[in-house]
Every structure is written in structure tokens, then in C-alpha cells.
Design an enzyme around this catalytic site. Structure first.
Site, PDB file in Angstrom:
ATOM      1  N   THR A 196      34.417  35.522  23.500  1.00 54.47           N
ATOM      2  CA  THR A 196      33.362  34.549  23.775  1.00 54.47           C
ATOM      3  C   THR A 196      32.827  34.100  22.423  1.00 54.47           C
ATOM      4  O   THR A 196      32.860  34.866  21.458  1.00 54.47           O
ATOM      5  CB  THR A 196      32.250  35.274  24.559  1.00 54.47           C
ATOM      6  OG1 THR A 196      32.758  35.583  25.839  1.00 54.47           O
ATOM      7  CG2 THR A 196      30.986  34.464  24.679  1.00 54.47           C
ATOM      8  N   ARG A 224      34.548  33.544  39.436  1.00 55.33           N
ATOM      9  CA  ARG A 224      33.804  34.640  38.794  1.00 55.33           C
ATOM     10  C   ARG A 224      32.954  34.076  37.665  1.00 55.33           C
ATOM     11  O   ARG A 224      33.416  33.313  36.818  1.00 55.33           O
ATOM     12  CB  ARG A 224      34.767  35.686  38.231  1.00 55.33           C
ATOM     13  CG  ARG A 224      34.077  36.854  37.484  1.00 55.33           C
ATOM     14  CD  ARG A 224      34.027  36.627  35.996  1.00 55.33           C
ATOM     15  NE  ARG A 224      33.552  37.785  35.219  1.00 55.33           N
ATOM     16  CZ  ARG A 224      33.397  37.806  33.907  1.00 55.33           C
ATOM     17  NH1 ARG A 224      33.679  36.734  33.204  1.00 55.33           N
ATOM     18  NH2 ARG A 224      32.976  38.888  33.291  1.00 55.33           N
ATOM     19  N   ILE A 225      31.693  34.461  37.674  1.00 55.89           N
ATOM     20  CA  ILE A 225      30.770  34.057  36.621  1.00 55.89           C
ATOM     21  C   ILE A 225      30.397  35.296  35.821  1.00 55.89           C
ATOM     22  O   ILE A 225      30.121  36.352  36.388  1.00 55.89           O
ATOM     23  CB  ILE A 225      29.519  33.379  37.237  1.00 55.89           C
ATOM     24  CG1 ILE A 225      29.919  32.037  37.871  1.00 55.89           C
ATOM     25  CG2 ILE A 225      28.424  33.181  36.184  1.00 55.89           C
ATOM     26  CD1 ILE A 225      28.796  31.298  38.571  1.00 55.89           C
ATOM     27  N   GLY A 226      30.398  35.170  34.501  1.00 57.02           N
ATOM     28  CA  GLY A 226      30.063  36.296  33.631  1.00 57.02           C
ATOM     29  C   GLY A 226      28.663  36.147  33.066  1.00 57.02           C
ATOM     30  O   GLY A 226      27.817  35.469  33.634  1.00 57.02           O
ATOM     31  N   ASP A 227      28.422  36.776  31.916  1.00 58.77           N
ATOM     32  CA  ASP A 227      27.082  36.772  31.355  1.00 58.77           C
ATOM     33  C   ASP A 227      26.759  35.522  30.548  1.00 58.77           C
ATOM     34  O   ASP A 227      25.576  35.174  30.383  1.00 58.77           O
ATOM     35  CB  ASP A 227      26.906  37.981  30.445  1.00 58.77           C
ATOM     36  CG  ASP A 227      27.848  37.903  29.263  1.00 58.77           C
ATOM     37  OD1 ASP A 227      29.075  38.049  29.477  1.00 58.77           O
ATOM     38  OD2 ASP A 227      27.378  37.658  28.140  1.00 58.77           O
ATOM     39  N   THR A 246      28.125  39.037  23.540  1.00 59.93           N
ATOM     40  CA  THR A 246      29.541  38.965  23.876  1.00 59.93           C
ATOM     41  C   THR A 246      30.038  40.367  24.184  1.00 59.93           C
ATOM     42  O   THR A 246      29.500  41.339  23.663  1.00 59.93           O
ATOM     43  CB  THR A 246      30.337  38.368  22.702  1.00 59.93           C
ATOM     44  OG1 THR A 246      31.727  38.628  22.913  1.00 59.93           O
ATOM     45  CG2 THR A 246      29.934  38.997  21.373  1.00 59.93           C
ATOM     46  N   GLY A 247      31.051  40.448  25.046  1.00 61.12           N
ATOM     47  CA  GLY A 247      31.588  41.765  25.394  1.00 61.12           C
ATOM     48  C   GLY A 247      31.793  41.868  26.886  1.00 61.12           C
ATOM     49  O   GLY A 247      32.133  40.894  27.547  1.00 61.12           O
ATOM     50  N   GLU A 248      31.572  43.063  27.431  1.00 62.05           N
ATOM     51  CA  GLU A 248      31.762  43.251  28.873  1.00 62.05           C
ATOM     52  C   GLU A 248      30.610  42.586  29.629  1.00 62.05           C
ATOM     53  O   GLU A 248      29.472  43.034  29.580  1.00 62.05           O
ATOM     54  CB  GLU A 248      31.843  44.742  29.204  1.00 62.05           C
ATOM     55  CG  GLU A 248      33.132  45.364  28.660  1.00 62.05           C
ATOM     56  CD  GLU A 248      33.238  46.855  28.945  1.00 62.05           C
ATOM     57  OE1 GLU A 248      32.188  47.526  29.020  1.00 62.05           O
ATOM     58  OE2 GLU A 248      34.367  47.340  29.079  1.00 62.05           O
ATOM     59  N   GLY A 249      30.960  41.540  30.341  1.00 58.91           N
ATOM     60  CA  GLY A 249      29.945  40.738  31.022  1.00 58.91           C
ATOM     61  C   GLY A 249      29.038  41.535  31.934  1.00 58.91           C
ATOM     62  O   GLY A 249      27.829  41.340  31.980  1.00 58.91           O
TER      63      GLY A 249
END
Lengths: 325, 320
Positions: A196, A224-227, A246-249
Site C-alpha cells: 500500500t 473486500r474492503i481493507g483499512d 500499511t500492513g495487515e488490514g
């Protein structure tokens, strides 16, 4: 103290076996983006304009996971999302499910400036984009050969559909995993493509802004929506600071990471770096993530609990640094 | 200590002269939902189960802006969204852009429990719903005459229902739909007999919203939030709730500044967002309940094991 400051990132979670040439390319891109931002700041462009133009540059380059070069959904398509926030009045804009808009961050900005809403998604976002006359391209424009290959590997690893805390059987046969056993979100790090992108800026007037953009998780379910488009999770800016994560949503959402940096400064009066450290050490539980942040007094900070984060930062007093590890 | 539950059917410019035929069915639903929630808590159901089942009830009621009774987009369609959060684990699930799923909150729970993701939207969410075999119906099921009228009025006034501070005077020949545009979300927060907290929020969004518009409800940390200290469900103008990260802020004030639940919630509602834009219900790990709002009214109800019960719309009512 005081003066402008800027930080950019191209993702937390780096394959330790990343070829030196790729590392060099990444550093060059980060440097180029920083310099773009620095010129803009020197021309007194406001923070909100600077974060947008820097993220546009990152989206246009296929290297990281945003705009062109975005990770692919399980269907092999691209669905991009982004958000932007302007510190002074905490105005914000976000988009998700964008498939033909060349620069999602600019669409997010238009949502903030030109619509009565804060967040538009999927066909509604695309419709708005048409009305606004933004540059639109075919979905194929965003797809790179690299990512087509990664998607194939991700499907072979076939882990994203399961609880990623359970050890994955059959991963040994997947070449990617044999080289680097680091997993993020259930995928080997070399395939995961967490890159990201984001930018945070405080301008010469002490105004903070933040922007984040991404193609999301490799092999994600469509829809799918992330952070990254979620205000308070992947992006946040207020009077005190600007933050992009950034990283694991999932970990970033549960930890409301970006908002927490600001809340710690506001409610616990922590300094920017202390707030960033606290959030990374205490708000992630088992999750893996990183962030960049600036404060209104011209400080810049970053933190990550992953094995690397593509990043760069610069401040008005001449400090400049680009790094990965 | 002990269990506690609070639920809402939306904060907004609910006129005090709301006619009985509009007021009573809503009060009756709030009462029924409170009873259902309390019974479940007494039966030692988990907070997560309780908030889901109460919000399902509220979604099924056509008088509130969620599930059946959802307000309409500018195209005259429904796009529903919801989120749920488990305070103990901070696991969460969210959905947006649903058009056929009878209970959005249950789909949000399935996203949380059956996928590695947190948030699914639009076509992807609908496809997931079919995979999971949840109840789906034709979209027309959710649309009520009241909401068709609301949309018509909003279009005539040529506005999206966001400017809560300026009521628009209508020509006498058009009877305005009570609370016009100011019709909020539904939600429920609870702490169970094991001391676990949970929250759930569900909505049809804003009257005359742009297609694809997402509000605060599915955004964890804004419309919905729960951790080991408290559980929060907010309602009002989505754009303001997002900007003020209402849900997370109540918890952060408790955690980082040591405020009580009541003080934290009051601060967020009074200082965090413009007047007329937000209300919330919240419970704490110690069984306290608070239901502040800065709008004219908020459909709400709560009960605690200690015996405190409340059901009301405006501030003149207290115990019932």
C-alpha cells in the site's frame, strides 16, 4: 521545531529475499516522490495538495501496490481504494471498488471536495468519476505481469480463504514459501504484496494531511474492503498530526491505528514518535503493520513491527532519509 | 456490575409533535427489543449474540431506517450497511451496499466469522450472502411508502439530508413526513453476564444519498466500536461521525484520559461533533449505560441488571 515535513511509504512487510535491483528501484521511486513533495512544499502548496500529488505519483508507478501495479482480486481484476484527510477541519474523502479511475486518490479528493459525502464505492464511485470527468482507463491498464504471476502463486498457496493463524499444509511445495517462511495475512511474504502507498505532510503553515492508496490484498474476495479507505484505520489527520498506515488490514482496522496515534497525542499528550511506538507495540496484538506520521510542529516519525517498510522522510531543516529495513 | 443493554432507533430532528400513530409503533418496538435483549442476557447469551438478535429485530421493523424501512438512494433503491464488533477479541465484521439481504447485521457477523476479511461490499457481499445461504428477498421488500415519500420530498427540496441545522419549511399543501430526513440508524450495545462487551449497528443510510455512498455505520471506530472497556453504537449524520471517529473516541477517552463512560460519551457528543449531528448508546465493562445525543431526539431504550430502565425519544422523559 516548526517548518514543513513529509513522509512517504510503499508498504510494510518486505521480502527479505527481495533482489537488490528491486530494492534499488524502490528507493529511487521513494526518493523521486519525496523530491516532488519537497518542491511542492517549497512552493508553499498546502499539505492537502502535496499528499495528493505524491500519492498520484506512487499510483502511476507500477512498482508498489496501488493504481497501476495493484494486487489482483481472486478474479484477476483490480479493485482499488484510497482515502485522504485534511487535518485543519478533518475533512475527508474515500473511495473503494474503483476499477477504471487512473488515480483513485484524486477521486477520493473529489469525494471530499465535490460531493456531500465522505465515502463512495463501486459503481457509485465510478459514476461519480464519470460525472467529474476524471481520467479513466480500462481495468487492464492497472494489471502487471508481475502481479498476474503473484496471483497464481497465491492461489497455489491457497491460504487466503482460511483462518490464517492455522499453519498451512502444502505450503512446502510452493516455491515462494520455501525461500521465505514469513507470512502476512496467510500468504508468503514474497507473494503477499502488501505495498500500500501513502504520504503524510505538514506544510509551512502547520497544516497536516494524510493520504493512502492501495489495490488491497492479493487474491482477495471481490468486494473486500481493507483499512486504506477507512478513516481512523488506514488514514487520519487532525490539527495535531497526519498518519498513514500499511500492513495487515484487519489488524489496522481492529487497532484503529491512525486515529490512535492522534488520540494518544491528544489525550495522553504523547509525542509523535512515542505515540507511533505505542501504537505499533501495543495496538496490534498479533498483527503486522507499519505507519508514517507527521506532527504540526514539523516532526516526522515512523514505526513498524514487520521486517521492513519501504519509506522515506524529509524535513525543512534538510534532513532526508530513504530506507527499507 | 452485571449485565446491561442499550439500543437506539436513530438520532435526529424528531419533532416533539410527532403524531401518536408514528410514535407508538416505534416505542412499542423499542420496548419489545429491550425485552428480547434483557431476556437473552438473563439466559446468559453472549453479548455478541444479544446485539445481533436485537438489531435483527430492529432491521425487521419497518419504522426504523434499517433492513425493512431503509431510506432510499437517489435512484429509489436501498443500499444497506451494518457492522458488528466483539469487545473481548476486537474481532469485527462489516457489510455495505446490500440490496437483497434481509438481515445485514447477520451477514456482517458471517464476514467476521467465516472469512479472513473484515468488510465486504456490494456485489461481493451479495455473492457471499448467497454462498452462505442467508435469507435474501427481492429488494422491494425493504421499501416502504413512508420512505418513497421522504425521497420525493428530498428531491423536491433538492438536497441530500445532511444539513440538520436548517429545517426547511415546506409549503402547507405537502404534509411533511415526520422527522423528514432526520431518520437514523439502529444499534445495540451490551455487556453480558461474563463481562464481555459487544456492539452492532445497521442502517439504510441517508435519504437521497448518492448510489455507492457509505456512511459511518460500517466503518469500525466511527459508527461502531467495542473493546474491553466499552461498546458504542452511534447514529446521526454519517459524515460527522466519521470525521469525529465517535466510537473509538469514547473508548480512547476512557483508556487514555481515564474518563468515565458517561463523561467520555458526553464529551464526544458535545465537543466532538456539530450540534444536531450525533447520538450514541454505550455500555461499559462495569455495567454502566449512557445514551447522549445532540439532536432534538433519539429513539432509545436501556436496562441494567441493577434495575435501571429507560425508554424515550426526547429529553423530557426519564424513567419509565
Amino acid at each position: 521545531m516548526g517548518g514543513w515535513a513529509i513522509a512517504v511509504h510503499g508498504g510494510a512487510g518486505v521480502d527479505p529475499n527481495l533482489p537488490p535491483q528491486r530494492q534499488e528501484e524502490a528507493k529511487q521511486l521513494l526518493t523521486r516522490c519525496l523530491n516532488l513533495g519537497i518542491s511542492a512544499l517549497r512552493s508553499s502548496l498546502p499539505a492537502i495538495d502535496v499528499v495528493e500529488l505524491v500519492v498520484r505519483e506512487l499510483e502511476s508507478d507500477p512498482l508498489f501496490n496501488s493504481g497501476r501495479g495493484s494486487a489482483l482480486t481472486e478474479n484477476g481484476t483490480v479493485e482499488m481504494e484510497a482515502s485522504i484527510m485534511d487535518g485543519p477541519k478533518r475533512r475527508c474523502g474515500a473511495v473503494s471498488g474503483v476499477t477504471t479511475v487512473k488515480n483513485p486518490i484524486s477521486l477520493a479528493r473529489l469525494v471530499m471536495d465535490k460531493s456531500p459525502h465522505s465515502y463512495l464505492a463501486f459503481s457509485g464511485a465510478e459514476e461519480f468519476a464519470k460525472q467529474q470527468g476524471v481520467e479513466m482507463v480500462d481495468n487492464e491498464y492497472f494489471i502487471t505481469e508481475d502481479n498476474v504471476g503473484m496471483l497464481k502463486l497465491a492461489k497455489e498457496a491457497n491460504s487466503i480463504l482460511y483462518d490464517y493463524r492455522i499453519p498451512i499444509v502444502g505450503l512446502e511445495s510452493c516455491g515462494a514459501a520455501a525461500e521465505s517462511p514469513i507470512l502476512m495475512n496467510g500468504l508468503p511474504i514474497s507473494v503477499y504484496a502488501p505495498e500500500t502507498v501513502g504520504c503524510v505532510v505538514v506544510d509551512g503553515q502547520g497544516r497536516c494531511a494524510a493520504a493512502t492508496s492501495t489495490g488491497g490484498l492479493m487474491n482477495k474476495m471481490t468486494g473486500r474492503i481493507g483499512d486504506s479507505p477507512l478513516i481512523g484505520a488506514g488514514t487520519y489527520a487532525c490539527d495535531l498530526c497526519g498518519v498513514s498506515c500499511t500492513g495487515e488490514g484487519e489488524a489496522i482496522i481492529r487497532g484503529t491505528l491512525a486515529r490512535d496515534v492522534a488520540a494518544l497525542m491528544e489525550y495522553k499528550e504523547l509525542s509523535l514518535q512515542d505515540a507511533a511506538d505505542y501504537v505499533i507495540n501495543k495496538r496490534l496484538d498479533e498483527g503486522k503493520a507499519g505507519l508514517i506520521a507527521v506532527s504540526k510542529t514539523g516532526e516526522v516519525a515512523c514505526g513498524f513491527n514487520t521486517n521492513g517498510m519501504f519509506r522515506g522522510c524529509a524535513t525543512e531543516d534538510g534532513f532526508m532519509k530513504v530506507g527499507i529495513w | 456490575m452485571g449485565w446491561a443493554i442499550a439500543l437506539h432507533g436513530g438520532a435526529g430532528d424528531i419533532p416533539k409533535d410527532l403524531p401518536p400513530e408514528r410514535r407508538k409503533p416505534r416505542e412499542a418496538t423499542l420496548r419489545r427489543c429491550l425485552e428480547i435483549g434483557v431476556a437473552a442476557l438473563k439466559a446468559h447469551k453472549s453479548a455478541l449474540d444479544v446485539v445481533e438478535l436485537v438489531v435483527r429485530e430492529l432491521e425487521n421493523c419497518p419504522h426504523f431506517n434499517a433492513g425493512r424501512g431503509s431510506v432510499l438512494t437517489t435512484d429509489g433503491t436501498v443500499e444497506m450497511e451494518a457492522s458488528i464488533m466483539d469487545g473481548k477479541t476486537k474481532n469485527c465484521g462489516a457489510v455495505s451496499g446490500l440490496t437483497t439481504v434481509v438481515n445485514a447485521i447477520s451477514l456482517a457477523r458471517l464476514v467476521m466469522e467465516k472469512t479472513p476479511h473484515i468488510y465486504l461490499a456490494f456485489d461481493g457481499a451479495e455473492a457471499f450472502a448467497r454462498e452462505q445461504g442467508v435469507e435474501t428477498v427481492d429488494s422491494s421488500h425493504f421499501i416502504t411508502p413512508e420512505n418513497i415519500e421522504r425521497l420525493k420530498q428530498a428531491r423536491e427540496a433538492n438536497r441530500v439530508q445532511i444539513d440538520y441545522t436548517q429545517p426547511i419549511k415546506k409549503a402547507p399543501k405537502i404534509a411533511p413526513v415526520p422527522e423528514g430526513d432526520q431518520i437514523g440508524t439502529v444499534g445495540c450495545v451490551a455487556i453480558d453476564t461474563q463481562g464481555n462487551l459487544a456492539t452492532a449497528t445497521s442502517t439504510g443510510g441517508l435519504v437521497n444519498k448518492m448510489v455507492g455512498r457509505i456512511g459511518d455505520t460500517p466503518i469500525i471506530g466511527t459508527g461502531t466500536y467495542a473493546n474491553h472497556l466499552c461498546a458504542v453504537s452511534a447514529t446521526g449524520k454519517g459524515e460527522s461521525i466519521i470525521r469525529a471517529t465517535v466510537g473509538r473516541d469514547v473508548a480512547a477517552l476512557m483508556e487514555y484520559k481515564g474518563l468515565s463512560l458517561e463523561d467520555a460519551a458526553a464529551y464526544v457528543v458535545e465537543e466532538g461533533a456539530p450540534k444536531g449531528t450525533v447520538g450514541l448508546v454505550a455500555v461499559s465493562a462495569t455495567g454502566e449505560v449512557t445514551m447522549p445525543y445532540n439532536t432534538t431526539g433519539m429513539f432509545r431504550a436501556c436496562a441494567t441488571e441493577a434495575g435501571h430502565t429507560e425508554l424515550g425519544i426526547w429529553s423530557s422523559e426519564s424513567n419509565e
